[in-house]
Motif scaffolding. Structure first.
Motif, PDB file in Angstrom:
ATOM      1  N   ASN A   3     -10.285  67.391 -15.785  1.00 40.66           N
ATOM      2  CA  ASN A   3      -9.132  66.944 -15.015  1.00 40.66           C
ATOM      3  C   ASN A   3      -7.903  66.871 -15.891  1.00 40.66           C
ATOM      4  OD1 ASN A   3     -10.373  66.226 -12.408  1.00 40.66           O
ATOM      5  ND2 ASN A   3     -11.496  64.741 -13.624  1.00 40.66           N
ATOM      6  N   CYS A   4      -6.808  67.337 -15.355  1.00 42.34           N
ATOM      7  CA  CYS A   4      -5.498  67.095 -15.932  1.00 42.34           C
ATOM      8  C   CYS A   4      -4.924  65.973 -15.068  1.00 42.34           C
ATOM      9  CB  CYS A   4      -4.625  68.349 -15.848  1.00 42.34           C
ATOM     10  SG  CYS A   4      -2.985  68.127 -16.563  1.00 42.34           S
ATOM     11  N   TYR A   5      -4.485  64.903 -15.712  1.00 45.97           N
ATOM     12  CA  TYR A   5      -4.018  63.764 -14.935  1.00 45.97           C
ATOM     13  C   TYR A   5      -2.653  63.312 -15.418  1.00 45.97           C
ATOM     14  CZ  TYR A   5      -5.499  60.980 -18.950  1.00 45.97           C
ATOM     15  OH  TYR A   5      -5.644  60.470 -20.215  1.00 45.97           O
ATOM     16  N   ILE A   6      -1.926  62.694 -14.499  1.00 45.56           N
ATOM     17  CA  ILE A   6      -0.619  62.132 -14.830  1.00 45.56           C
ATOM     18  C   ILE A   6      -0.652  60.678 -14.392  1.00 45.56           C
ATOM     19  CG2 ILE A   6       1.870  62.240 -14.429  1.00 45.56           C
ATOM     20  CD1 ILE A   6       1.449  65.246 -13.701  1.00 45.56           C
ATOM     21  N   ILE A   7      -0.295  59.803 -15.334  1.00 46.72           N
ATOM     22  CA  ILE A   7      -0.215  58.384 -15.012  1.00 46.72           C
ATOM     23  C   ILE A   7       1.233  57.936 -15.178  1.00 46.72           C
ATOM     24  CG2 ILE A   7      -2.630  57.836 -15.485  1.00 46.72           C
ATOM     25  CD1 ILE A   7      -1.879  56.921 -18.275  1.00 46.72           C
ATOM     26  N   HIS A   8       1.569  56.833 -14.518  1.00 52.07           N
ATOM     27  CA  HIS A   8       2.943  56.340 -14.540  1.00 52.07           C
ATOM     28  C   HIS A   8       2.944  54.850 -14.849  1.00 52.07           C
ATOM     29  CE1 HIS A   8       6.705  54.755 -12.699  1.00 52.07           C
ATOM     30  NE2 HIS A   8       7.202  55.826 -13.307  1.00 52.07           N
ATOM     31  N   TRP A  48      -0.265  51.085 -16.346  1.00 50.84           N
ATOM     32  CA  TRP A  48      -0.392  52.490 -15.964  1.00 50.84           C
ATOM     33  C   TRP A  48      -1.165  52.614 -14.664  1.00 50.84           C
ATOM     34  CZ3 TRP A  48       2.551  55.773 -18.481  1.00 50.84           C
ATOM     35  CH2 TRP A  48       2.966  55.459 -19.768  1.00 50.84           C
ATOM     36  N   LYS A  49      -0.689  53.498 -13.803  1.00 49.33           N
ATOM     37  CA  LYS A  49      -1.354  53.806 -12.534  1.00 49.33           C
ATOM     38  C   LYS A  49      -1.472  55.310 -12.394  1.00 49.33           C
ATOM     39  CE  LYS A  49       0.004  49.666 -10.208  1.00 49.33           C
ATOM     40  NZ  LYS A  49       1.004  48.975  -9.487  1.00 49.33           N
ATOM     41  N   ILE A  50      -2.534  55.736 -11.738  1.00 52.33           N
ATOM     42  CA  ILE A  50      -2.738  57.166 -11.523  1.00 52.33           C
ATOM     43  C   ILE A  50      -1.649  57.685 -10.594  1.00 52.33           C
ATOM     44  CG2 ILE A  50      -4.270  58.924 -10.567  1.00 52.33           C
ATOM     45  CD1 ILE A  50      -6.619  57.048 -11.366  1.00 52.33           C
ATOM     46  N   PHE A  51      -0.969  58.725 -11.025  1.00 49.25           N
ATOM     47  CA  PHE A  51       0.075  59.354 -10.226  1.00 49.25           C
ATOM     48  C   PHE A  51      -0.442  60.638  -9.578  1.00 49.25           C
ATOM     49  CE2 PHE A  51       3.877  62.032  -9.713  1.00 49.25           C
ATOM     50  CZ  PHE A  51       4.669  61.187  -8.967  1.00 49.25           C
ATOM     51  N   LEU A  52      -1.185  61.447 -10.364  1.00 48.83           N
ATOM     52  CA  LEU A  52      -1.666  62.726  -9.859  1.00 48.83           C
ATOM     53  C   LEU A  52      -2.882  63.169 -10.671  1.00 48.83           C
ATOM     54  CD1 LEU A  52      -1.020  65.174  -7.943  1.00 48.83           C
ATOM     55  CD2 LEU A  52       0.320  66.117  -9.824  1.00 48.83           C
TER      56      LEU A  52
END
Length: 96
Positions: A3-8, A48-52
């Motif tokens: 997985n490639c993930y983006i967190i914010h 941090w929260k999962i964005f995508l």
């Protein structure tokens, strides 16, 4: 599977892009509790929260995708990825 993930982080108003073969949820817990050490970028916040999440079939593809997203150096670009699933499909194919 990778997985490639983006967190914010709301407190930093910043995004972080990463890759993992583990659960993204488990990875998020580690980012928030500072498991990766105080010298890491994500240790600056604990909200941090999962964005995508972008699921891929192999780790090397995830690495290429992560590098491409990071090369854009744009929060606006990341926000557009979430708004436009067809853009995600396009960069997944581009980095294959």
């Amino acid at each position: 599977m990778a997985n490639c993930y983006i967190i914010h982080s709301e407190s930093l108003n910043r995004f972080y892009t990463g890759i993992t073969t583990d659960s993204v949820e488990e990875r998020l817990i580690k980012h928030n509790d500072g498991s990766y050490g105080a010298h890491r970028f994500t240790s600056k916040a604990s909200d941090w929260k999962i964005f995508l999440i972008i699921e891929l079939t192999d780790y090397s593809h995830a690495v290429r995708l992560e590098k491409f997203i990071k090369s854009q150096k744009s929060a606006k670009y990341i926000q557009n990825l979430k708004k436009n699933p067809e853009l995600v499909e396009k960069i997944v194919l581009r980095t294959k």
